[in-house]
Design an enzyme around this catalytic site. Structure first.
Site, PDB file in Angstrom:
ATOM      1  N   LYS A 118       0.763  -1.216   0.153  1.00 23.92           N
ATOM      2  CA  LYS A 118      -0.132   0.147   0.273  1.00 23.92           C
ATOM      3  C   LYS A 118       0.588   1.433   0.218  1.00 23.92           C
ATOM      4  CE  LYS A 118      -2.508   2.818   0.588  1.00 23.92           C
ATOM      5  NZ  LYS A 118      -3.853   3.655   0.472  1.00 23.92           N
ATOM      6  N   CYS A 177      -3.351  11.197   1.429  1.00 24.40           N
ATOM      7  CA  CYS A 177      -2.347   9.756   0.713  1.00 24.40           C
ATOM      8  C   CYS A 177      -1.422   9.698   0.472  1.00 24.40           C
ATOM      9  CB  CYS A 177      -3.626   8.844  -0.069  1.00 24.40           C
ATOM     10  SG  CYS A 177      -4.646   8.500   0.408  1.00 24.40           S
TER      11      CYS A 177
HETATM   12  N1  SAJ Z   1      -1.371  15.480  -8.935  1.00 23.74           N
HETATM   13  C1  SAJ Z   1      -0.598  15.675  -9.991  1.00 23.74           C
HETATM   14  N2  SAJ Z   1       0.137  15.656 -11.426  1.00 23.74           N
HETATM   15  C2  SAJ Z   1      -0.628  13.984 -11.625  1.00 23.74           C
HETATM   16  C3  SAJ Z   1      -1.320  13.389 -11.232  1.00 23.74           C
HETATM   17  C4  SAJ Z   1      -1.959  13.934  -9.421  1.00 23.74           C
HETATM   18  O1  SAJ Z   1       0.043  16.596  -9.732  1.00 23.74           O
HETATM   19  O2  SAJ Z   1      -0.371  13.540 -12.919  1.00 23.74           O
HETATM   20  C5  SAJ Z   1      -1.723  15.469  -7.623  1.00 23.74           C
HETATM   21  C6  SAJ Z   1      -3.238  15.833  -8.236  1.00 23.74           C
HETATM   22  O3  SAJ Z   1      -3.856  16.783  -8.387  1.00 23.74           O
HETATM   23  C7  SAJ Z   1      -3.573  15.562  -5.752  1.00 23.74           C
HETATM   24  C8  SAJ Z   1      -2.515  14.862  -5.463  1.00 23.74           C
HETATM   25  O4  SAJ Z   1      -1.427  14.677  -7.043  1.00 23.74           O
HETATM   26  O5  SAJ Z   1      -3.256  16.708  -5.029  1.00 23.74           O
HETATM   27  C9  SAJ Z   1      -3.077  13.196  -4.726  1.00 23.74           C
HETATM   28  O6  SAJ Z   1      -4.087  12.884  -6.132  1.00 23.74           O
HETATM   29  P1  SAJ Z   1      -4.262  12.104  -6.511  1.00 23.74           P
HETATM   30  O7  SAJ Z   1      -4.795  12.033  -8.042  1.00 23.74           O
HETATM   31  O8  SAJ Z   1      -2.764  11.373  -7.556  1.00 23.74           O
HETATM   32  O9  SAJ Z   1      -4.055  10.566  -5.859  1.00 23.74           O
HETATM   33  P2  SAJ Z   1      -5.653  10.349  -4.034  1.00 23.74           P
HETATM   34  O10 SAJ Z   1      -3.861  11.053  -2.864  1.00 23.74           O
HETATM   35  O11 SAJ Z   1      -6.961  11.529  -4.465  1.00 23.74           O
HETATM   36  O12 SAJ Z   1      -5.508   9.574  -3.884  1.00 23.74           O
HETATM   37  C10 SAJ Z   1      -4.661   8.322  -4.244  1.00 23.74           C
HETATM   38  C11 SAJ Z   1      -4.479   7.012  -5.074  1.00 23.74           C
HETATM   39  N3  SAJ Z   1      -3.001   6.156  -4.777  1.00 23.74           N
HETATM   40  C12 SAJ Z   1      -2.549   5.896  -6.349  1.00 23.74           C
HETATM   41  O13 SAJ Z   1      -3.182   6.363  -7.130  1.00 23.74           O
HETATM   42  C13 SAJ Z   1      -1.484   5.115  -6.180  1.00 23.74           C
HETATM   43  C14 SAJ Z   1      -5.852   5.999  -4.318  1.00 23.74           C
HETATM   44  O14 SAJ Z   1      -5.301   5.305  -5.275  1.00 23.74           O
HETATM   45  C15 SAJ Z   1      -5.621   5.558  -3.045  1.00 23.74           C
HETATM   46  O15 SAJ Z   1      -7.069   4.699  -2.308  1.00 23.74           O
HETATM   47  C16 SAJ Z   1      -5.335   6.862  -2.310  1.00 23.74           C
HETATM   48  O16 SAJ Z   1      -4.218   7.792  -2.623  1.00 23.74           O
HETATM   49  C17 SAJ Z   1      -5.093   6.101  -1.002  1.00 23.74           C
HETATM   50  O17 SAJ Z   1      -5.875   6.607  -0.098  1.00 23.74           O
HETATM   51  O18 SAJ Z   1      -3.892   5.734  -0.278  1.00 23.74           O
END
Ligand code: SAJ
Length: 406
Positions: free
Chosen positions: A201, A255
């Site tokens: 995880k 996360c």
């Molecule tokens: N972000 C970027 N660039 C990107 C993708 C995301 O700057 O290309 C930023 C987003 O704007 C945001 C942050 O990263 O601020 C995180 O967003 P996210 O959509 O990537 O992820 P979370 O935090 O909403 O959810 C993650 C997910 N993990 C993965 O994709 C590996 C989700 O599947 C998990 O369940 C969750 O963390 C968790 O609970 O751990």
């Protein structure tokens, strides 16, 4: 009956999903307001499909309470922050929840920890609590780790379709809990040991954090020599083995901006790439602040009161502000003793920060420079309203001529 402990962003949808698939569920949370709201028939946050799922679960008889229940299966889904100094996981909420479960649970019960924890946390913090209560793990109490994987904004779909990991000491116990999750989960469910489940995880979220950091670093390099990072990423991604993510104003949420620090905290001399990646992501709100200064200088805006940030949440179309880049930017600005910038977000209806607006038109009337921190659908649908404004778009959602980028 399943007692789901912690009715937040993960516990609530999980409890509702189990209940609406015929499992008897009581959800417990120590936050009385939250339990009262649920008992009054209202959900506590916005998420696609959550209200429908909630009503289905109510019809199936789900109940909510402040009390821990006497039953044979507990699912613990409480927050696991990190200690800002040591960077290690702060397991205090998990430990408190397990202690409370121990006060009521009968022999033979299974305790499932869903909260994300760093590898070894269950060994170090959870097992001793159970043993202290006179229980023998594996004989009197079974212990399982079943980390969630759902993404805010698409939680209901992902709960149903994502593959899952179950970590257990004993395969038979793991299989029993696998069957429980299989009541709603159509994905593949892997049974492994607890430490492997803990590590997978954290590694999944670390993978994403490191890859976002790579995109953010490219944005900085490209800015330095005036190259178009988006065009470069688009072309690179046409290579069959390259898949670069998007740069942005920083990383928020509970996360990806938190979990990788667990590895840095536990393995400081080994987790070098991870440490640098987290620092790169954390530097992005300041990078945006610098871009604001540069653009103000270039365009002749001298008054910060005419600058506005669009978006307070950590990503698009959710109402979750935890660790959001906008909050990080405002904090950094406050450290420079500057007057806080104007802010607007359609998903945040209560006043959460100074100079917050609740209407897009009034916000736009009061600013000359708009910084798009989040690409909510609302702003994508209202691009024409940005005509005549100076726009810094940190998410590449705006195509008006002359738009500034990271
Ligand atoms: N972000 C970027 N660039 C990107 C993708 C995301 O700057 O290309 C930023 C987003 O704007 C945001 C942050 O990263 O601020 C995180 O967003 P996210 O959509 O990537 O992820 P979370 O935090 O909403 O959810 C993650 C997910 N993990 C993965 O994709 C590996 C989700 O599947 C998990 O369940 C969750 O963390 C968790 O609970 O751990």
């Amino acid at each position: 009956m399943i007692n789901v402990i912690g009715l937040g962003y993960i516990g609530l949808p999980t409890a509702l999903m189990l209940a609406s698939h015929g499992v008897e569920v009581i959800g417990t949370d120590y936050n009385k307001d939250l339990v009262d709201t649920l008992n009054a028939g209202k959900t506590t946050f916005k998420e696609d499909g959550l209200d429908e799922l909630f009503h289905k679960a109510l019809e199936s008889g789900i109940k909510f309470s402040y009390e821990y229940q006497v039953t044979d299966t507990y699912i613990i889904s409480v927050p696991t922050p990190y200690d800002k100094f040591s960077k290690k996981v702060d397991a205090c909420y998990v430990v408190a929840a397990v202690k409370s479960v121990m006060d009521v649970c009968p022999k033979g019960a299974t305790v499932v920890v869903e909260s994300t924890v760093s590898p070894g946390t269950i060994e170090k913090f959870v097992r001793p609590v159970i043993e202290k209560n006179g229980f023998v793990i594996g004989k009197d109490i079974n212990l399982v780790h079943a980390p969630e994987r759902i993404i805010p904004g698409n939680m209901v779909y992902e709960l149903l379709h994502n593959n899952r990991t179950i970590g257990a000491d004993d395969v038979a116990v793991g299989e029993k809990i696998k069957n429980l999750y299989a009541s709603f989960c159509q994905g593949e469910i892997i049974v492994t040991d607890i430490r492997t489940a803990e590590m997978t995880k954290v590694v999944e979220n670390t993978f994403r954090a490191v890859n976002i950091a790579f995109a953010n670093e490219l944005a900085k390099i490209c800015r330095h020599d005036n190259m178009d990072v988006y065009e470069i990423i688009k072309i690179c991604n046409m290579h069959p083995r390259v898949n670069i993510l998007q740069p942005g104003p920083g990383v928020g949420g509970h996360c990806i901006s938190v979990d990788p620090w667990f590895l840095v905290g536990d393995y400081p001399s080994l987790a070098k790439v991870i440490d640098e990646s987290m620092k790169t992501n954390d530097s992005m709100p300041d990078f945006v602040l610098n871009r604001i200064y540069e653009i103000m200088k270039e365009t002749g805006i001298s008054d910060f009161k005419r600058d506005g940030l669009y978006g307070l949440t950590y990503k698009e179309n959710v109402d979750d502000m935890r660790e959001s880049p906008t909050l990080q930017l405002l904090e950094s600005q406050a450290r420079h003793l500057a007057e806080p910038l104007k802010v607007y977000d359609p998903f945040i209806t209560k006043d959460e920060v100074s100079n917050q607006y609740h209407d897009l038109d009034t916000f736009l009337n009061d600013v000359d420079l708009v910084v798009i921190m989040i690409g909510h659908t609302e702003i994508k649908d209202n691009m024409q309203k940005l005509a005549g404004k100076i726009v810094l778009d940190t998410r590449k959602v705006c195509n008006i001529p002359g738009v500034y980028r990271l």
